[in-house]
Design a protein around this motif. Structure first.
Motif, PDB file in Angstrom:
ATOM      1  N   GLY A 231     -34.722  43.933  -3.699  1.00 54.11           N
ATOM      2  CA  GLY A 231     -34.368  44.101  -5.096  1.00 54.11           C
ATOM      3  C   GLY A 231     -35.564  43.945  -6.004  1.00 54.11           C
ATOM      4  O   GLY A 231     -36.538  43.254  -5.669  1.00 54.11           O
ATOM      5  N   ALA A 232     -35.504  44.581  -7.148  1.00 57.88           N
ATOM      6  CA  ALA A 232     -36.553  44.495  -8.153  1.00 57.88           C
ATOM      7  C   ALA A 232     -35.977  43.891  -9.424  1.00 57.88           C
ATOM      8  O   ALA A 232     -35.012  44.424  -9.981  1.00 57.88           O
ATOM      9  CB  ALA A 232     -37.126  45.875  -8.445  1.00 57.88           C
ATOM     10  N   MET A 233     -36.539  42.766  -9.848  1.00 51.82           N
ATOM     11  CA  MET A 233     -36.195  42.171 -11.137  1.00 51.82           C
ATOM     12  C   MET A 233     -37.248  42.602 -12.139  1.00 51.82           C
ATOM     13  O   MET A 233     -38.450  42.457 -11.895  1.00 51.82           O
ATOM     14  CB  MET A 233     -36.170  40.648 -11.042  1.00 51.82           C
ATOM     15  CG  MET A 233     -35.014  40.066 -10.261  1.00 51.82           C
ATOM     16  SD  MET A 233     -33.411  40.202 -11.088  1.00 51.82           S
ATOM     17  CE  MET A 233     -33.659  39.130 -12.492  1.00 51.82           C
ATOM     18  N   ILE A 238     -37.328  47.738 -19.628  1.00 56.53           N
ATOM     19  CA  ILE A 238     -37.957  48.707 -18.720  1.00 56.53           C
ATOM     20  C   ILE A 238     -36.899  49.511 -17.998  1.00 56.53           C
ATOM     21  O   ILE A 238     -37.020  50.735 -17.836  1.00 56.53           O
ATOM     22  CB  ILE A 238     -38.879  47.975 -17.720  1.00 56.53           C
ATOM     23  CG1 ILE A 238     -40.114  47.423 -18.439  1.00 56.53           C
ATOM     24  CG2 ILE A 238     -39.299  48.903 -16.574  1.00 56.53           C
ATOM     25  CD1 ILE A 238     -41.078  46.689 -17.532  1.00 56.53           C
ATOM     26  N   LEU A 239     -35.824  48.856 -17.587  1.00 54.60           N
ATOM     27  CA  LEU A 239     -34.755  49.566 -16.891  1.00 54.60           C
ATOM     28  C   LEU A 239     -33.949  50.440 -17.848  1.00 54.60           C
ATOM     29  O   LEU A 239     -33.380  51.451 -17.430  1.00 54.60           O
ATOM     30  CB  LEU A 239     -33.842  48.571 -16.173  1.00 54.60           C
ATOM     31  CG  LEU A 239     -34.488  47.923 -14.953  1.00 54.60           C
ATOM     32  CD1 LEU A 239     -33.676  46.735 -14.473  1.00 54.60           C
ATOM     33  CD2 LEU A 239     -34.653  48.929 -13.825  1.00 54.60           C
ATOM     34  N   ALA A 245     -34.013  54.000 -10.329  1.00 56.40           N
ATOM     35  CA  ALA A 245     -34.571  54.303  -9.005  1.00 56.40           C
ATOM     36  C   ALA A 245     -36.089  54.422  -9.062  1.00 56.40           C
ATOM     37  O   ALA A 245     -36.793  53.990  -8.137  1.00 56.40           O
ATOM     38  CB  ALA A 245     -33.959  55.588  -8.457  1.00 56.40           C
ATOM     39  N   GLU A 246     -36.596  54.968 -10.157  1.00 55.23           N
ATOM     40  CA  GLU A 246     -38.046  55.109 -10.303  1.00 55.23           C
ATOM     41  C   GLU A 246     -38.708  53.755 -10.526  1.00 55.23           C
ATOM     42  O   GLU A 246     -39.804  53.495 -10.018  1.00 55.23           O
ATOM     43  CB  GLU A 246     -38.357  56.066 -11.447  1.00 55.23           C
ATOM     44  CG  GLU A 246     -37.931  57.513 -11.168  1.00 55.23           C
ATOM     45  CD  GLU A 246     -38.153  58.423 -12.361  1.00 55.23           C
ATOM     46  OE1 GLU A 246     -38.539  57.919 -13.443  1.00 55.23           O
ATOM     47  OE2 GLU A 246     -37.932  59.646 -12.210  1.00 55.23           O
ATOM     48  N   VAL A 247     -38.027  52.871 -11.276  1.00 57.39           N
ATOM     49  CA  VAL A 247     -38.548  51.516 -11.468  1.00 57.39           C
ATOM     50  C   VAL A 247     -38.599  50.782 -10.134  1.00 57.39           C
ATOM     51  O   VAL A 247     -39.596  50.123  -9.801  1.00 57.39           O
ATOM     52  CB  VAL A 247     -37.673  50.731 -12.475  1.00 57.39           C
ATOM     53  CG1 VAL A 247     -38.123  49.270 -12.560  1.00 57.39           C
ATOM     54  CG2 VAL A 247     -37.743  51.389 -13.854  1.00 57.39           C
ATOM     55  N   PHE A 248     -37.532  50.926  -9.356  1.00 57.75           N
ATOM     56  CA  PHE A 248     -37.474  50.269  -8.049  1.00 57.75           C
ATOM     57  C   PHE A 248     -38.650  50.701  -7.172  1.00 57.75           C
ATOM     58  O   PHE A 248     -39.370  49.861  -6.612  1.00 57.75           O
ATOM     59  CB  PHE A 248     -36.151  50.601  -7.361  1.00 57.75           C
ATOM     60  CG  PHE A 248     -35.975  49.995  -5.996  1.00 57.75           C
ATOM     61  CD1 PHE A 248     -35.423  48.731  -5.857  1.00 57.75           C
ATOM     62  CD2 PHE A 248     -36.362  50.677  -4.852  1.00 57.75           C
ATOM     63  CE1 PHE A 248     -35.265  48.157  -4.604  1.00 57.75           C
ATOM     64  CE2 PHE A 248     -36.210  50.117  -3.592  1.00 57.75           C
ATOM     65  CZ  PHE A 248     -35.661  48.853  -3.475  1.00 57.75           C
ATOM     66  N   LEU A 252     -41.889  48.355  -6.143  1.00 51.27           N
ATOM     67  CA  LEU A 252     -42.063  48.053  -4.731  1.00 51.27           C
ATOM     68  C   LEU A 252     -43.482  48.379  -4.270  1.00 51.27           C
ATOM     69  O   LEU A 252     -44.069  47.643  -3.460  1.00 51.27           O
ATOM     70  CB  LEU A 252     -41.043  48.826  -3.899  1.00 51.27           C
ATOM     71  CG  LEU A 252     -41.055  48.608  -2.388  1.00 51.27           C
ATOM     72  CD1 LEU A 252     -40.840  47.135  -2.046  1.00 51.27           C
ATOM     73  CD2 LEU A 252     -39.988  49.461  -1.713  1.00 51.27           C
ATOM     74  N   LYS A 253     -44.056  49.438  -4.794  1.00 45.04           N
ATOM     75  CA  LYS A 253     -45.419  49.822  -4.414  1.00 45.04           C
ATOM     76  C   LYS A 253     -46.454  48.796  -4.853  1.00 45.04           C
ATOM     77  O   LYS A 253     -47.557  48.755  -4.302  1.00 45.04           O
ATOM     78  CB  LYS A 253     -45.745  51.187  -5.015  1.00 45.04           C
ATOM     79  CG  LYS A 253     -45.010  52.347  -4.353  1.00 45.04           C
ATOM     80  CD  LYS A 253     -45.351  53.678  -5.015  1.00 45.04           C
ATOM     81  CE  LYS A 253     -44.595  54.816  -4.358  1.00 45.04           C
ATOM     82  NZ  LYS A 253     -44.857  56.118  -5.030  1.00 45.04           N
TER      83      LYS A 253
END
Length: 425
Positions: A231-233, A238-239, A245-248, A252-253
């Protein structure tokens, strides 16, 4: 409107970990318990990593063996990393002799069902798909609820009503006790990945990874041998301004070590999201009611303490209910004592969270890095705090957190020290 007998000792709104913990404790003490759960278990829930102190409470509740039989991964460490190169593994074995040095990572749908089933086995009457639609009061005292099940509304009363309804906050909202907070303003997007092969993990099998970067943090939690939750907090703005999906993917990168761990996996559960609503109630008990777990407070899941706090406050509220019913102490005294216990645990955890989000550093997590590296604090105290040691006055790491100005969560209260797991002050 239908009716049931009105001599329940307690009605519990919500069958999650806090409600189940309360119901198990009360039913085993010989009291009549009605649990009203609006969903049908198993149902999906996020928040999959447990703390060793959580496993201790599960053992004390008599359900740890049932959880262990669920085939969940064993967690023996926590890996903290940042996008600017910091890497630190907190080995749970550094907690010190006489303390549990492991716990489980769980799939919450199955885990929560194990707990709710245990409440029924203990003697609680559990109604699922039963939604509370109205609170029943007599004067200023809460005396029951009206709930809807199978298309019919039913009115039930009890000596105490317990709000274990999580974010729904049936009593907290119904009595206008909930206050919104806006310190962190974060939200989450997450996926489950299947086909996990821990040979790709550059760290240790079963560990939780928390990767912090300038715009938030990433979690990686294995919940089955071959399934991992990632998960991405990120700041809610930003969300809102970008496709989740692009934020995730972009976030992650920023943590290649976590991305490496999911090499060769495929999507097991599509992208989901959670608005990280921050809230608390300064009043957590009153005439005829207790508020437990997430119903009373929620901030941020970074160190996975939610289930521990839910179980601990649920059990303590039950013990205090028994103290009132057995006339061991006046109700007002018990209510104050419970509220101080709840606030001590939740605020200590909140301060640990604020150490990560501290805005005095250009990159998130620098303050916590400093605290983790403080040579004046023995490693066992850091590990114990991260494991759930939120109620001990003699813990220097927790004491350091409590001394930080500006990190208060509740109004003025007297801290209620005394570890509910190891009974140490």
């Amino acid at each position: 409107m239908g009716s049931e007998h009105t001599d329940y000792d307690v009605i519990v709104i919500g069958g999650g970990p806090s409600g189940s913990s309360y119901a198990i404790t009360m039913a085993r003490a010989g009291y009549s318990v009605l649990v009203l759960e609006r969903d049908r278990f198993p149902r999906f829930h996020i928040g999959e990593s447990l703390l060793p102190y959580t496993a201790d409470v599960l053992e004390q509740l008599g359900v740890l063996d049932k959880v262990g039989a669920g085939g969940f991964p064993v967690k023996r460490g926590l890996e903290l990393l940042t996008s600017d190169g910091f890497l630190r593994r907190v080995a749970l074995g550094e907690i010190g002799d006489g303390y549990r040095n492991w716990t489980f990572q769980v799939e919450r749908a199955e885990f929560d069902k194990i707990l709710l089933d245990a409440a029924a086995e203990a003697g609680a009457l559990v109604h699922q798909e039963a939604k509370v639609v109205e609170l029943v009061t007599e004067g200023d005292r809460l005396t029951g609820v009206v709930y809807r099940k199978d298309g019919e509304q039913r009115r039930v009363t009890a000596r105490y009503v317990v709000d274990a309804s999580g974010r729904a906050g049936v009593v907290a909202r119904g009595l206008n006790l909930r206050r919104s907070d806006a310190n962190l303003k974060m939200a989450a997007v997450f996926r489950h990945f299947g086909g996990l092969d821990e040979n790709h993990n550059p760290g240790f099998e079963g560990d939780t990874q928390i990767g912090v970067h300038e715009d938030g943090w990433i979690w990686a939690i294995p919940i089955r041998k071959d399934v991992i939750s990632v998960g991405a907090m990120a700041p809610a703005r930003i969300l809102r301004e970008n496709r989740p999906a692009e934020v995730f993917e972009a976030h992650l990168k920023r943590l290649p070590r976590i991305a490496e761990r999911i090499t060769g996996t495929e999507i097991h559960r599509e992208l989901g999201g959670e608005n990280n609503f921050e809230y608390h109630s300064d009043v957590l008990a009153g005439p005829g009611f207790f508020i437990i777990g997430d119903a009373g407070c929620f901030s941020d899941p970074i160190f996975s303490a939610g289930v521990l706090l839910a179980l601990a406050t649920g059990r303590r509220a039950a013990e205090e209910t028994v103290a009132i019913l057995e006339e061991k102490a006046p109700e007002a005294e018990v209510m104050l004592r419970y509220q101080n216990f709840f606030k001590t645990g939740y605020e200590t955890y909140y301060r640990l969270i604020r150490a990560v989000y501290d805005d005095r550093a250009p990159v998130m997590g620098q303050f916590i890095q400093k605290m983790l590296g403080d040579a004046g604090i023995h490693e066992k105290w850091r590990v114990r705090t991260l494991n759930g040691d939120f109620w001990r006055s003699s813990n220097p790491f927790a004491t350091r957190l409590r001394q930080e100005p500006g990190w208060d969560l509740f109004g003025d209260f007297e801290r209620q020290f005394g570890c509910p797991v190891y009974h140490e002050v």
